[in-house]
Design an enzyme around this catalytic site. Structure first.
Site, PDB file in Angstrom:
ATOM      1  N   HIS A  66       1.646  12.857  23.403  1.00  0.00           N
ATOM      2  CA  HIS A  66       2.688  12.154  24.330  1.00  0.00           C
ATOM      3  C   HIS A  66       1.717  11.125  25.214  1.00  0.00           C
ATOM      4  O   HIS A  66       2.679  10.165  25.491  1.00  0.00           O
ATOM      5  CB  HIS A  66       4.090  12.060  24.813  1.00  0.00           C
ATOM      6  CG  HIS A  66       3.199  13.147  26.260  1.00  0.00           C
ATOM      7  ND1 HIS A  66       3.650  14.499  26.420  1.00  0.00           N
ATOM      8  CD2 HIS A  66       3.286  12.357  27.243  1.00  0.00           C
ATOM      9  CE1 HIS A  66       3.172  14.739  27.518  1.00  0.00           C
ATOM     10  NE2 HIS A  66       3.173  13.755  29.199  1.00  0.00           N
ATOM     11  N   ASP A 103       3.590  18.414  20.487  1.00  0.00           N
ATOM     12  CA  ASP A 103       3.136  17.431  21.391  1.00  0.00           C
ATOM     13  C   ASP A 103       1.284  17.533  21.608  1.00  0.00           C
ATOM     14  O   ASP A 103       1.216  17.520  22.739  1.00  0.00           O
ATOM     15  CB  ASP A 103       3.596  17.539  22.680  1.00  0.00           C
ATOM     16  CG  ASP A 103       3.646  16.656  23.629  1.00  0.00           C
ATOM     17  OD1 ASP A 103       3.413  15.347  22.748  1.00  0.00           O
ATOM     18  OD2 ASP A 103       4.535  17.077  24.579  1.00  0.00           O
ATOM     19  N   SER A 180      -0.648  15.433  32.465  1.00  0.00           N
ATOM     20  CA  SER A 180      -0.639  16.300  30.780  1.00  0.00           C
ATOM     21  C   SER A 180      -1.614  16.129  30.525  1.00  0.00           C
ATOM     22  O   SER A 180      -2.283  15.570  29.999  1.00  0.00           O
ATOM     23  CB  SER A 180       0.486  15.294  30.301  1.00  0.00           C
ATOM     24  OG  SER A 180       1.497  15.261  31.113  1.00  0.00           O
ATOM     25  N   GLY A 238      13.925  29.200   3.784  1.00  0.00           N
ATOM     26  CA  GLY A 238      15.135  29.230   3.435  1.00  0.00           C
ATOM     27  C   GLY A 238      15.326  29.978   3.304  1.00  0.00           C
ATOM     28  O   GLY A 238      16.491  30.237   3.160  1.00  0.00           O
TER      29      GLY A 238
END
Length: 356
Positions: A66, A103, A180, A238
């Protein structure tokens, strides 16, 4: 010196022309319309700032996705004052790969043309202890290279709603906007995690002592794959899963594990012989206590890898070897049968039932 400050530069939308009626209404002369040679240059401007940390001497650095999302150009400043700006030099900063589902993003400075960069190593997240000291370094509120100190408040946080695959270390070290992508370190300068987000109280945007960093093991796993392949392609078993709780422990004669509540026809788990009602207790050598444990354990493999699955069936331990298939591009989650293909409901795993 391995910590960097990253500026995301984006091009602002071109200003809209006002209709002539606006000027007529206020009795103003209509200005001349801009022709092909009269456009105002729409220069990229800083849209946000974050942090990052160099993790190899070749100049690979990790940050949050981000931080660089929707960038037009990227500018990276190192602690010695050097600025790498790919608006001025396209090779100054390159995007090696991104993984929005965790992220995380990996960049490289100068395409590795510099001899050696200062870098930091990852520590083993399993060795991190609640209560130990940690140090955050970043650029909170544009205050570059700020250092804050706290402790590990908790580890193994997940289902925070920030990423598809998450494994967080919680800290009370002060983390704010701009931190961040920066590192959370132990006192030896090893990377414990990559700071991602905080919880705030009321109108405050600042730290209230609830910061979260992506655990180093998950970060290193993603970084290694991005550097090698440029993208993260996750495996698919699966199966749909259900937590082994309460009365289910007696019903399935198991103290821990994850219940296989259904299988996607023709996929890896069914081909290997796994059945609904089996209780998975180990993926490889990793013990599985929850669906989160199983999901993270599976994501450490790649499509085509053979995964050793240890499970209980009718109280008896059995071992299966599952050749993981490639997860589809339609949002399937590794190890969880949430696929819409072959007629399966996208909410299949929520109920633990398949109805027809």
């Amino acid at each position: 010196p391995a910590v960097v400050v990253i500026t995301n530069k984006q091009r602002a939308p071109a200003p809209r022309e006002l209709p002539p009626e606006f000027y007529f209404f206020f009795g103003q002369p209509v200005p001349p319309q801009r022709g092909p040679g009269m456009e105002r240059r729409n220069k990229p401007v800083p849209a946000g700032k974050g942090s990052g940390v160099i993790v190899s001497e070749e100049g690979h650095l990790v940050t949050n996705y981000h931080v660089i999302e929707n960038h037009e150009f990227l500018e990276v400043k190192t602690a010695d004052g050097t600025v790498y700006d790919n608006e001025k030099d396209a090779d100054a900063v390159t995007v090696v790969g991104v993984d929005p589902e965790t992220d995380l993003a990996v960049l490289q400075l100068r395409n590795g043309k510099k001899e050696k960069y200062p870098f930091l190593r990852f520590t083993d997240a399993e060795k991190v202890r609640v209560g130990q000291w940690v140090i955050a370094i970043g650029a909170p509120f544009n205050l570059d290279y700020s250092v804050t100190v706290g402790c590990v408040s908790q580890k193994g946080r997940y289902d925070m709603g920030m990423s598809t695959y998450d494994n967080y270390i919680q800290t009370d070290a002060s983390i704010n906007p701009g931190n961040s992508g920066g590192p959370l370190l132990n006192i030896h300068g090893e990377i414990v995690g990559i700071n991602q987000f905080i919880m705030t109280g009321g109108p405050s945007r600042g730290s209230i002592g609830l910061g979260f960093a992506i655990a180093s093991d998950l970060v290193k796993q993603v970084v290694d794959v991005l550097v090698e392949d440029g993208e993260v392609i996750r495996p698919f078993l699966g199966i749909s899963m259900q937590e082994l709780t309460g009365d289910f422990k007696d019903q399935f004669d198991a103290d821990f594990g994850v219940i296989v509540s259904g299988l996607v026809p023709g996929e890896a788990a069914e081909k290997a012989g796994i059945k609904a009602g089996d209780v998975i207790q180990q993926i490889g050598e990793k013990t599985v206590h929850s669906m989160h444990d199983l999901r993270l354990a599976v994501t450490s493999y790649r499509p085509g890898d053979t995964i050793k699955v240890t499970l209980l069936r009718d109280g008896k331990e059995m071992i299966f070897h599952v050749v993981a298939s490639r997860r589809g591009a339609d949002g399937d989650i590794a190890g969880v049968g949430r696929s819409s293909r072959r007629g399966q409901s996208r909410n299949f795993d929520k109920l633990g039932l398949g109805l027809q």
